[in-house]
Design an enzyme around this catalytic site. Structure first.
Site, PDB file in Angstrom:
ATOM      1  CE  LYS A  13      -2.150  -1.212   3.803  1.00 52.85           C
ATOM      2  NZ  LYS A  13      -1.469  -2.508   4.077  1.00 52.85           N
ATOM      3  NE  ARG A  88      -4.793  -1.515   9.297  1.00 50.46           N
ATOM      4  CZ  ARG A  88      -3.743  -0.836   8.830  1.00 50.46           C
ATOM      5  NH1 ARG A  88      -3.793   0.446   8.695  1.00 50.46           N
ATOM      6  NH2 ARG A  88      -2.664  -1.477   8.502  1.00 50.46           N
ATOM      7  NE  ARG A 127       7.689  -2.626   6.142  1.00 48.20           N
ATOM      8  CZ  ARG A 127       6.399  -2.483   6.384  1.00 48.20           C
ATOM      9  NH1 ARG A 127       5.624  -1.928   5.477  1.00 48.20           N
ATOM     10  NH2 ARG A 127       5.890  -2.917   7.515  1.00 48.20           N
ATOM     11  NE  ARG A 160       6.021  -0.506   9.972  1.00 47.19           N
ATOM     12  CZ  ARG A 160       4.897  -0.482   9.257  1.00 47.19           C
ATOM     13  NH1 ARG A 160       4.844   0.221   8.129  1.00 47.19           N
ATOM     14  NH2 ARG A 160       3.836  -1.146   9.654  1.00 47.19           N
ATOM     15  NE  ARG A 171       1.886  -5.107  10.817  1.00 45.83           N
ATOM     16  CZ  ARG A 171       2.983  -4.955  10.080  1.00 45.83           C
ATOM     17  NH1 ARG A 171       4.126  -5.497  10.471  1.00 45.83           N
ATOM     18  NH2 ARG A 171       2.930  -4.257   8.969  1.00 45.83           N
TER      19      ARG A 171
HETATM   20  P1  AP5 Z   1       4.770  -1.710   1.798  1.00 47.99           P
HETATM   21  O1  AP5 Z   1       4.488  -0.803   0.661  1.00 47.99           O
HETATM   22  O2  AP5 Z   1       5.516  -1.162   2.980  1.00 47.99           O
HETATM   23  O3  AP5 Z   1       3.417  -2.429   2.263  1.00 47.99           O
HETATM   24  P2  AP5 Z   1       2.192  -1.856   3.102  1.00 47.99           P
HETATM   25  O4  AP5 Z   1       0.984  -2.515   2.567  1.00 47.99           O
HETATM   26  O5  AP5 Z   1       2.228  -0.361   3.126  1.00 47.99           O
HETATM   27  O6  AP5 Z   1       2.585  -2.483   4.482  1.00 47.99           O
HETATM   28  P3  AP5 Z   1       2.430  -1.924   5.950  1.00 47.99           P
HETATM   29  O7  AP5 Z   1       3.158  -2.906   6.831  1.00 47.99           O
HETATM   30  O8  AP5 Z   1       2.850  -0.481   6.057  1.00 47.99           O
HETATM   31  O9  AP5 Z   1       0.925  -2.038   6.145  1.00 47.99           O
HETATM   32  P4  AP5 Z   1       0.201  -2.135   7.455  1.00 47.99           P
HETATM   33  O10 AP5 Z   1      -1.175  -1.970   6.966  1.00 47.99           O
HETATM   34  O11 AP5 Z   1       0.453  -3.317   8.284  1.00 47.99           O
HETATM   35  O12 AP5 Z   1       0.882  -0.972   8.309  1.00 47.99           O
HETATM   36  P5  AP5 Z   1       0.479   0.527   8.623  1.00 47.99           P
HETATM   37  O13 AP5 Z   1       1.696   1.321   8.633  1.00 47.99           O
HETATM   38  O14 AP5 Z   1      -0.661   0.971   7.794  1.00 47.99           O
HETATM   39  O15 AP5 Z   1       5.538  -2.991   1.209  1.00 47.99           O
HETATM   40  C1  AP5 Z   1       6.032  -3.989   2.097  1.00 47.99           C
HETATM   41  C2  AP5 Z   1       7.391  -4.519   1.558  1.00 47.99           C
HETATM   42  O16 AP5 Z   1       7.147  -5.237   0.341  1.00 47.99           O
HETATM   43  C3  AP5 Z   1       8.399  -3.415   1.204  1.00 47.99           C
HETATM   44  O17 AP5 Z   1       9.683  -3.863   1.564  1.00 47.99           O
HETATM   45  C4  AP5 Z   1       8.259  -3.250  -0.320  1.00 47.99           C
HETATM   46  O18 AP5 Z   1       9.484  -2.803  -0.917  1.00 47.99           O
HETATM   47  C5  AP5 Z   1       7.883  -4.663  -0.749  1.00 47.99           C
HETATM   48  N1  AP5 Z   1       6.999  -4.704  -1.904  1.00 47.99           N
HETATM   49  C6  AP5 Z   1       5.934  -3.900  -2.150  1.00 47.99           C
HETATM   50  N2  AP5 Z   1       5.311  -4.269  -3.288  1.00 47.99           N
HETATM   51  C7  AP5 Z   1       6.002  -5.350  -3.769  1.00 47.99           C
HETATM   52  C8  AP5 Z   1       5.843  -6.188  -4.913  1.00 47.99           C
HETATM   53  N3  AP5 Z   1       4.867  -5.999  -5.815  1.00 47.99           N
HETATM   54  N4  AP5 Z   1       6.714  -7.207  -5.073  1.00 47.99           N
HETATM   55  C9  AP5 Z   1       7.719  -7.413  -4.170  1.00 47.99           C
HETATM   56  N5  AP5 Z   1       7.913  -6.651  -3.078  1.00 47.99           N
HETATM   57  C10 AP5 Z   1       7.070  -5.633  -2.869  1.00 47.99           C
HETATM   58  O19 AP5 Z   1      -0.093   0.349  10.098  1.00 47.99           O
HETATM   59  C11 AP5 Z   1       0.788   0.032  11.175  1.00 47.99           C
HETATM   60  C12 AP5 Z   1      -0.017  -0.087  12.451  1.00 47.99           C
HETATM   61  O20 AP5 Z   1      -0.662   1.169  12.749  1.00 47.99           O
HETATM   62  C13 AP5 Z   1      -1.169  -1.096  12.442  1.00 47.99           C
HETATM   63  O21 AP5 Z   1      -0.730  -2.421  12.724  1.00 47.99           O
HETATM   64  C14 AP5 Z   1      -2.072  -0.528  13.551  1.00 47.99           C
HETATM   65  O22 AP5 Z   1      -1.564  -0.820  14.812  1.00 47.99           O
HETATM   66  C15 AP5 Z   1      -1.946   0.960  13.322  1.00 47.99           C
HETATM   67  N6  AP5 Z   1      -2.968   1.465  12.392  1.00 47.99           N
HETATM   68  C16 AP5 Z   1      -2.754   2.032  11.164  1.00 47.99           C
HETATM   69  N7  AP5 Z   1      -3.925   2.360  10.587  1.00 47.99           N
HETATM   70  C17 AP5 Z   1      -4.901   1.992  11.459  1.00 47.99           C
HETATM   71  C18 AP5 Z   1      -6.307   2.050  11.424  1.00 47.99           C
HETATM   72  N8  AP5 Z   1      -6.974   2.558  10.361  1.00 47.99           N
HETATM   73  N9  AP5 Z   1      -6.990   1.577  12.483  1.00 47.99           N
HETATM   74  C19 AP5 Z   1      -6.359   1.089  13.566  1.00 47.99           C
HETATM   75  N10 AP5 Z   1      -5.018   0.976  13.657  1.00 47.99           N
HETATM   76  C20 AP5 Z   1      -4.298   1.435  12.609  1.00 47.99           C
END
Ligand code: AP5
Length: 222
Positions: A13, A88, A127, A160, A171
């Protein structure tokens, strides 16, 4: 224009949000990034959120919804945004609909980046992230030009806290239990588009951009 990026942890994402923002000019609103900024700043919100994030759990809805509403009230998001990681839960989706209805706006499209759990584990384990601008790399799939350093500002890349195997598992469970119901929610609303995210980065970007309504690509942050 309001575009939602939905998908499991590690689906890409954040990575794809960068491409979509570059192509559309939409404002990137990522709740995970906002929480991490608060953690780094040592704010009350950050201290609260960190407890949940480190465990791989969702931050409670009332906290997340309040933070999101405040962000959407800022002038740069008045016309729309690319929402990454919000909503979410079904409660968050209802809160978003209500906030948008107050301004006669809607969710225009929900892009689901679909990636199986095994691929997610491999992606998150490799990552590396820039602590300054949030740029995301992968040690084999998407390496920086200079190992360990951000391409844009040269900062030392970090891993992270929630990318440890136990937190990744939790997660994924949170995604299955709390976020998967959103797929039916947006399917029923007729706004969901599924994209196969288990492919090369550029192929996923091409499909995401092709799915966007025309005005978004015309720079239409309307
Ligand atoms: P990346 O682009 O970082 O993936 P992502 O989907 O953004 O992953 P996140 O871990 O950031 O998502 P998340 O939803 O768990 O975390 P968030 O920060 O939102 O890609 C991942 C890796 O894969 C990278 O190394 C990239 O280079 C590689 N990659 C990407 N595409 C690829 C491809 N096509 N092929 C190969 N490799 C690839 O949330 C963190 C925490 O915050 C949550 O756990 C929760 O505690 C809290 N939080 C956030 N939002 C909310 C909400 N709305 N409600 C409640 N809690 C929330």
């Amino acid at each position: 224009m309001h575009v939602i990026l939905l998908g499991p942890p590690g689906a890409g994402k954040g990575t794809q949000a960068g491409q979509i923002v570059a192509a559309t000019g939409l404002v990137h609103v990522a709740t995970g990034d906002m929480f991490r900024e608060n953690v780094r700043g040592g704010t009350e919100l950050g201290l609260l959120a960190k407890q949940f994030m480190d465990r791989g759990e969702l931050v409670p809805d009332e906290v997340t919804i309040g933070m999101l509403r405040e962000r959407m009230d800022r002038p740069d998001a008045a016309a729309g945004a690319l929402l990454d990681g919000f909503p979410r839960t079904v409660q968050q989706a209802h809160a978003l609909d209500a906030a948008l209805a107050e301004r006669d706006q809607l969710v225009d499209i929900v892009l689901l980046i679909d990636v199986p759990a095994d691929a997610v584990r491999a992606r998150l384990g490799g990552r590396w992230t820039c602590p300054n601008d949030g740029a995301v790399y992968h040690q084999t799939n998407n390496p920086p030009q200079v190992a360990g350093h951000c391409d844009k500002d040269g900062a030392e890349l970090i891993q992270r806290d929630d990318d440890q195997p136990a937190a990744i598992d939790r997660r994924l469970i949170a995604y299955e239990e709390q976020t998967l119901p959103l797929i039916a929610f947006y399917d029923q609303a007729g706004t969901l588009v599924r994209i196969d995210g288990a492919r090369a980065l550029n192929d996923v970007t091409t499909d995401l951009l092709a799915a966007l309504p025309g005005p978004a690509l015309a720079g239409g942050n309307h």
